[in-house]
Design a protein around this motif. Structure first.
Motif, PDB file in Angstrom:
ATOM      1  N   LEU A   1      -1.676  -0.296  -8.716  1.00 28.78           N
ATOM      2  CA  LEU A   1      -1.803  -1.668  -8.200  1.00 28.78           C
ATOM      3  C   LEU A   1      -2.197  -2.643  -9.312  1.00 28.78           C
ATOM      4  N   VAL A   2      -3.095  -2.217 -10.187  1.00 30.21           N
ATOM      5  CA  VAL A   2      -3.485  -3.067 -11.317  1.00 30.21           C
ATOM      6  C   VAL A   2      -2.280  -3.295 -12.234  1.00 30.21           C
ATOM      7  N   CYS A   3      -1.505  -2.258 -12.472  1.00 30.86           N
ATOM      8  CA  CYS A   3      -0.285  -2.395 -13.297  1.00 30.86           C
ATOM      9  C   CYS A   3       0.716  -3.335 -12.639  1.00 30.86           C
ATOM     10  N   MET A   4       0.858  -3.236 -11.327  1.00 34.46           N
ATOM     11  CA  MET A   4       1.775  -4.129 -10.621  1.00 34.46           C
ATOM     12  C   MET A   4       1.338  -5.582 -10.808  1.00 34.46           C
ATOM     13  N   LEU A   5       0.045  -5.817 -10.700  1.00 36.71           N
ATOM     14  CA  LEU A   5      -0.490  -7.161 -10.915  1.00 36.71           C
ATOM     15  C   LEU A   5      -0.227  -7.606 -12.356  1.00 36.71           C
ATOM     16  N   HIS A   6      -0.501  -6.751 -13.304  1.00 25.75           N
ATOM     17  CA  HIS A   6      -0.308  -7.062 -14.727  1.00 25.75           C
ATOM     18  C   HIS A   6       1.152  -7.404 -15.024  1.00 25.75           C
ATOM     19  N   TYR A   7       2.070  -6.550 -14.584  1.00 24.22           N
ATOM     20  CA  TYR A   7       3.484  -6.790 -14.881  1.00 24.22           C
ATOM     21  C   TYR A   7       4.046  -7.977 -14.126  1.00 24.22           C
ATOM     22  N   THR A   8       3.456  -8.315 -12.987  1.00 28.52           N
ATOM     23  CA  THR A   8       3.922  -9.491 -12.235  1.00 28.52           C
ATOM     24  C   THR A   8       3.567 -10.775 -12.958  1.00 28.52           C
ATOM     25  N   VAL A   9       2.362 -10.854 -13.504  1.00 29.88           N
ATOM     26  CA  VAL A   9       1.928 -12.101 -14.144  1.00 29.88           C
ATOM     27  C   VAL A   9       2.375 -12.194 -15.598  1.00 29.88           C
ATOM     28  N   GLN A  10       2.881 -11.117 -16.124  1.00 28.59           N
ATOM     29  CA  GLN A  10       3.304 -11.098 -17.525  1.00 28.59           C
ATOM     30  C   GLN A  10       4.517 -11.964 -17.769  1.00 28.59           C
TER      31      GLN A  10
ATOM     32  N   ALA B   1      13.536  -8.948  -8.566  1.00 29.04           N
ATOM     33  CA  ALA B   1      14.967  -9.269  -8.586  1.00 29.04           C
ATOM     34  C   ALA B   1      15.569  -9.358  -7.189  1.00 29.04           C
ATOM     35  N   MET B   2      14.827  -8.887  -6.186  1.00 28.58           N
ATOM     36  CA  MET B   2      15.336  -8.903  -4.805  1.00 28.58           C
ATOM     37  C   MET B   2      14.746 -10.094  -4.059  1.00 28.58           C
ATOM     38  N   ASP B   3      15.616 -11.026  -3.693  1.00 29.09           N
ATOM     39  CA  ASP B   3      15.154 -12.237  -3.008  1.00 29.09           C
ATOM     40  C   ASP B   3      14.338 -11.936  -1.758  1.00 29.09           C
ATOM     41  N   GLU B   4      14.733 -10.919  -1.007  1.00 30.55           N
ATOM     42  CA  GLU B   4      14.057 -10.636   0.251  1.00 30.55           C
ATOM     43  C   GLU B   4      12.691  -9.962   0.082  1.00 30.55           C
TER      44      GLU B   4
ATOM     45  N   ASP C   1       0.831  -1.198   0.000  1.00 35.11           N
ATOM     46  CA  ASP C   1       0.000   0.000   0.000  1.00 35.11           C
ATOM     47  C   ASP C   1       0.870   1.255   0.000  1.00 35.11           C
ATOM     48  N   ALA C   2       1.904   1.255   0.827  1.00 35.70           N
ATOM     49  CA  ALA C   2       2.815   2.403   0.887  1.00 35.70           C
ATOM     50  C   ALA C   2       3.561   2.575  -0.432  1.00 35.70           C
ATOM     51  N   LEU C   3       3.980   1.479  -1.031  1.00 33.23           N
ATOM     52  CA  LEU C   3       4.674   1.544  -2.313  1.00 33.23           C
ATOM     53  C   LEU C   3       3.755   2.088  -3.398  1.00 33.23           C
ATOM     54  N   ALA C   4       2.522   1.601  -3.449  1.00 28.75           N
ATOM     55  CA  ALA C   4       1.562   2.082  -4.452  1.00 28.75           C
ATOM     56  C   ALA C   4       1.249   3.560  -4.227  1.00 28.75           C
ATOM     57  N   SER C   5       1.118   3.981  -2.976  1.00 29.87           N
ATOM     58  CA  SER C   5       0.882   5.400  -2.678  1.00 29.87           C
ATOM     59  C   SER C   5       2.058   6.250  -3.138  1.00 29.87           C
ATOM     60  N   TRP C   6       3.261   5.784  -2.828  1.00 36.90           N
ATOM     61  CA  TRP C   6       4.454   6.523  -3.231  1.00 36.90           C
ATOM     62  C   TRP C   6       4.537   6.631  -4.757  1.00 36.90           C
ATOM     63  N   LEU C   7       4.279   5.522  -5.438  1.00 33.50           N
ATOM     64  CA  LEU C   7       4.309   5.553  -6.904  1.00 33.50           C
ATOM     65  C   LEU C   7       3.255   6.504  -7.455  1.00 33.50           C
ATOM     66  N   ALA C   8       2.058   6.490  -6.889  1.00 28.00           N
ATOM     67  CA  ALA C   8       0.996   7.389  -7.349  1.00 28.00           C
ATOM     68  C   ALA C   8       1.417   8.848  -7.180  1.00 28.00           C
ATOM     69  N   HIS C   9       2.029   9.161  -6.040  1.00 23.98           N
ATOM     70  CA  HIS C   9       2.495  10.533  -5.819  1.00 23.98           C
ATOM     71  C   HIS C   9       3.633  10.893  -6.754  1.00 23.98           C
TER      72      HIS C   9
ATOM     73  N   VAL D   1       5.847   1.710 -13.882  1.00 22.78           N
ATOM     74  CA  VAL D   1       5.592   0.779 -12.777  1.00 22.78           C
ATOM     75  C   VAL D   1       6.310  -0.542 -13.047  1.00 22.78           C
ATOM     76  N   ARG D   2       6.437  -0.895 -14.315  1.00 24.88           N
ATOM     77  CA  ARG D   2       7.110  -2.147 -14.679  1.00 24.88           C
ATOM     78  C   ARG D   2       8.523  -2.212 -14.104  1.00 24.88           C
ATOM     79  N   TYR D   3       9.235  -1.097 -14.103  1.00 21.11           N
ATOM     80  CA  TYR D   3      10.600  -1.081 -13.581  1.00 21.11           C
ATOM     81  C   TYR D   3      10.635  -1.380 -12.083  1.00 21.11           C
ATOM     82  N   VAL D   4       9.638  -0.895 -11.365  1.00 17.06           N
ATOM     83  CA  VAL D   4       9.557  -1.172  -9.927  1.00 17.06           C
ATOM     84  C   VAL D   4       9.277  -2.655  -9.718  1.00 17.06           C
ATOM     85  N   VAL D   5       8.355  -3.212 -10.502  1.00 18.22           N
ATOM     86  CA  VAL D   5       8.017  -4.634 -10.383  1.00 18.22           C
ATOM     87  C   VAL D   5       9.242  -5.492 -10.695  1.00 18.22           C
TER      88      VAL D   5
END
Length: 110
Positions: free
Chosen positions: A101-110, A57-60, A21-29, A48-52
């Protein structure tokens, strides 16, 4: 012991939802400069794709996106975008946050 395990899973789930939620808020701002006028114009959701890609890429942190339940829950909760001081923002930024958030979902499953 099983009760502690369930509580621990709930804590991890809740913490992960807050992080997304905080990440999506930050990206929106970031994409709108916190402005309704900017939110009404062309927003570069492709960024948003670059953030995803970075999160995956980060294991943690990759678990936040690989388990789609977190993203879906975040979309369902539909909390208002917050600024850095946890203050409310205008509705235009909230719409951008939902789309992020929808873009994050889209780029994750792509």
């Amino acid at each position: 012991n099983n009760n502690n395990n369930n509580r621990s899973k709930k804590d991890v789930h809740s913490m992960t939802l807050r992080r997304l939620d905080a990440l999506a808020s930050w990206l929106a701002h970031t994409l709108t400069n916190g402005s309704r006028a900017r939110a009404a114009t062309a927003v570069h959701y492709d960024l948003v794709r670059y953030v995803v890609v970075s999160i995956l890429a980060m294991d943690e942190h990759r678990y936040m996106l690989e388990d789609l339940e977190f993203l879906l829950d975040c979309l369902v909760k539909e909390e208002s975008a917050k600024d850095m001081n946890q203050g409310a923002t205008d509705a235009g930024v909230d719409v951008v946050k939902s789309r992020v958030l929808v873009c994050m979902l889209h780029y994750t499953v792509q």
